[in-house]
Design an enzyme around this catalytic site. Structure first.
Site, PDB file in Angstrom:
ATOM      1  N   CYS A  78      51.321  71.807 -48.792  1.00 20.78           N
ATOM      2  CA  CYS A  78      50.214  72.163 -49.669  1.00 20.78           C
ATOM      3  C   CYS A  78      48.961  71.471 -49.154  1.00 20.78           C
ATOM      4  O   CYS A  78      48.698  70.311 -49.483  1.00 20.78           O
ATOM      5  CB  CYS A  78      50.508  71.742 -51.106  1.00 20.78           C
ATOM      6  N   CYS A 107      51.591  77.510 -55.200  1.00 21.88           N
ATOM      7  CA  CYS A 107      51.097  76.270 -54.595  1.00 21.88           C
ATOM      8  C   CYS A 107      50.702  75.268 -55.671  1.00 21.88           C
ATOM      9  O   CYS A 107      49.634  75.384 -56.297  1.00 21.88           O
ATOM     10  CB  CYS A 107      49.917  76.513 -53.657  1.00 21.88           C
TER      11      CYS A 107
END
Length: 434
Positions: free
Chosen positions: A336, A159
């Site tokens: 995200c 991420c």
């Protein structure tokens, strides 16, 4: 055979079962006994959850009936359709799915591993390990004054926005404790911008300015001296190095593909499984597929990305098993959710080439605007996503941006099959002439 019992491995296994593949024909190679929902570790580091909330026994997440081999791969020989295990045994496969994730290279930063162990004295922490994430909260609670540094490496990470999430939470926590005036906050990153998608980068730039957070661009962490509370950094522009003192240092470690993949016939130059960016099929070995962090798919390596990759891989793998070519295409969808505080989150969603593709903004309600941080999306991150993960995706019933609606590839299948049939007929006629 599926290498890896994490998000990608278990998710694909569940979807294959739902498509009629027999459990006895699926094997997952995974050495770990605990399965973690890692996106929750940001909140563990901020004291919102205990790390136990993110964990389940691996035996409960491997789909029922699927063979689980508690072993790890040390070598893949795709020309022989074999995997060599750490135990010494060699396993043969007909089809291979690689979903082994990233490894954290803690030793690539001198002084880091030692400083993390002695966090109470050093103030060094990281949310990229279940034990270290708990320590992040302990360091944050004890932070009274000085500098708080947060780093992001040049390598791909789990991420891309995660390294800065704990920074925003630290700022919010200190403000709530009336300590922010005694602590300066710096985020050190190799990129030139606050985030890879310009729409969201502008939001984060405004947040940083408003909250007096210093973004140190084109800079990377070189080493850590936990005893002296000093960190060494390198400017990417000219290679020069400098030191900064710290009271708290949160490190996102360099990451890479697992060692057994690097240099293997499956890997590209960066060590990731070289797959077609749309079909997830290996570019050389048609019976090999890969998804998630260990694949070469050029998108942000997130859990959300895997939920979009899994149905494409599953569909294409089944077609290859039937002697047909892959048809389903992955568009690079990823998400995200950037936590900006205790009750504030920016929900980023985008596809290949960093083009926003938002699931909620299309609904004309002000609180669903994904261009603005909101409390609603914080609640989604905190409660909804974990529920979806454990109860839907891990059961093979969540399909990325399509949510619970299974993607329909019937039309592309029909066109591809008709085209292949025509080509086969044409080749037959050409053969008759000669």
């Amino acid at each position: 055979m599926i290498l890896g019992g994490g998000t990608g491995g278990c998710g694909v296994a569940a979807q294959l079962l739902n498509e009629g593949v027999l459990a006895k024909d699926i094997c997952i190679l995974e050495p770990a006994t605990t399965h973690y929902y890692q996106p929750l570790w940001t909140m563990v580091g901020a004291g919102i959850f205990d790390v136990a909330v993110s964990a389940r026994p691996m035996s409960s997440t491997i789909p029922n009936g699927v063979t689980w081999l508690r072993d790890s791969a040390i070598k893949v020989a795709p020309d022989d359709n074999q995997v060599q295990c750490a135990s010494g045994r060699k396993l043969s496969y007909d089809y291979l799915v690689v979903a082994t994730g990233l490894q954290c290279d803690w030793d690539k930063v001198p002084g880091l591993a030692e400083a993390l162990v002695d966090h109470e004295k050093t103030g060094v922490c990281s949310n990229y390990h279940p034990q270290y994430a708990q320590n992040t909260w302990r360091v944050l609670e004890g932070l009274r004054n000085g500098s708080a540094l947060f780093t992001q490496p040049k390598t791909p990470v789990k991420c891309g926005g995660a390294p800065q999430k704990i920074m925003w939470l630290t700022d919010d926590y200190l403000r709530r404790q009336n300590r922010r005036g005694d602590v300066d906050i710096h985020f050190v990153l190799p990129q030139k911008v606050h985030f890879g998608v310009s729409k969201y980068a502008e939001v984060l730039k405004t947040e940083a300015t408003t909250r007096d957070i210093d973004f140190m661009f084109e800079t990377t962490l070189v080493s850590v001296d936990g005893v002296q509370h000093r960190a060494t950094f390198r400017r990417l522009s000219d290679g020069s190095e400098f030191e900064l003192p710290f009271a708290m240092l949160h490190v996102t470690p360099p990451m890479s593909a697992p060692d057994f993949l690097k240099g293997s016939p499956l890997a590209n130059e960066q060590g990731f499984v070289a797959v077609d960016k749309y079909t997830t099929q290996h570019i050389t070995y048609p019976n090999v597929f890969s998804l998630g962090d260990s694949s070469s798919l050029p998108t942000s390596k997130t859990m959300a990305a895997i939920t979009g990759e899994a149905p494409v891989l599953t569909h294409n793998l089944l077609r290859v098993m039937q002697g047909k070519r892959p048809t389903a295409e992955y568009d690079g969808f990823t998400s995200c959710p950037i936590v900006l505080g205790y009750g504030k989150l920016l929900m980023t969603e985008f596809v290949y080439d960093c083009i926003p593709q938002e699931s909620f903004t299309k609904i004309p309600l002000p609180f669903l605007d994904q261009g603005k941080p909101s409390y609603f999306y914080f609640l989604v991150k905190k409660y909804v996503f974990p529920f979806v993960y454990w109860n839907l995706f891990m059961k093979g019933r969540w399909f990325g941006s399509k949510l619970v609606f299974k993607p329909d590839f019937s039309e592309v299948d029909r066109r591809a099959d008709e085209e292949d049939k025509k080509n086969a007929v044409a080749r037959g006629r050409l053969g008759e002439k000669f």
